[in-house]
Write a protein that holds these residues in place. Sequence first.
Motif: not given
Length: 351
Positions: A20-26
């Motif tokens: 679950f490591s997609f961040n806001a920038a991604d």
Amino acid sequence: MKKIEILETTLRDGSYPINFSFNAADTSLICKELETAGFRYIEIGHGVGLNASNQGKGVAAQTDEEYMVAAEEVLKKAKYGMFCIPGIAKIEDIDLAAEHNMGFIRIGTNVTEVPSSKEYVKRAKEHDIFVTANFMKSYALDAQQLAKKVALSEKYGVDVVYIVDSAGGMFSKDIEEYYEAIRKVSDITLGFHGHDNLGLAVSNSIESAKMGIKFIDSSLQGLGRSSGNASTEILIAALLKLGFKLDIDFLKVLDIGQEYIQPLLTNKGVMPLDIVSGYAEFHSSYMHHIQKYSSKYKVRPELLIIEMCKINKVDLDENILRAIAKKIKKEEHLYLGKYAFNRYIGREQDE
């Protein structure tokens, strides 16, 4: 060919194998790229859905609201949406979604627990949000039983009902049986979400589109829970070759997958437990229980999966699993022989 919609789920279902490591920038970047490529439905956020980080389902890189803002700020034409499992998500989470102009929400329940979605559907429709009902573990019911659940969801007011192959064990004939049974009671728009445990996610998705299912899920590079989903790149290539009209830039999609998703992949090959999960129709969210009792009683996890699914394909009762493990341990030679695993016994003795 009938027009279909590909719902791109990389940023949601694809978050499982990367913790679950997609961040806001991604999220902002990939949402924008997918919109430019022509996708109109883009799913984001924690793999388990709204409020999952607060419910011990794994902590995502961002809060639900931060994901919403990341998508809302960049999308102009495409709708973004998130997953919502009643009991994990709070009904107030739908109000938050509405504040951030969420275009669609996917309310997921086990196919045996559809009534739990009623109040969530009602709240979403009060906000005029497009709602899909995702029937997780659809294979747990036969076609006629599932059709009755579809009629129930339609009564609640959903816009789309999804047949969901959560374990990646369905064949196209199974989907066709569901489709035909549903069409006897409802003309509601349908969707299909497939996993790839038996390598059939793309072919099942294609057959679904051919039979008239409008919404098809996919993810870039097939990134997703367990063995993953139908690969967006391969699915689009196949659909175009078959003559489907897609308002999607195929070459752009190839570039997005190669640039942003390929670097995240680990070349693990085909994992045996994923294959057995497809064979038995076992949901991978319970795999930690399988590993626990396999280790405790020193029995093959494959056997635990197969025998557990003979009893229940929807839920896992640890007491039942413990009893199965004890029985397998006591009569292991019988179980191993039944599935031709006895070849491993000889190999271990030779070593």
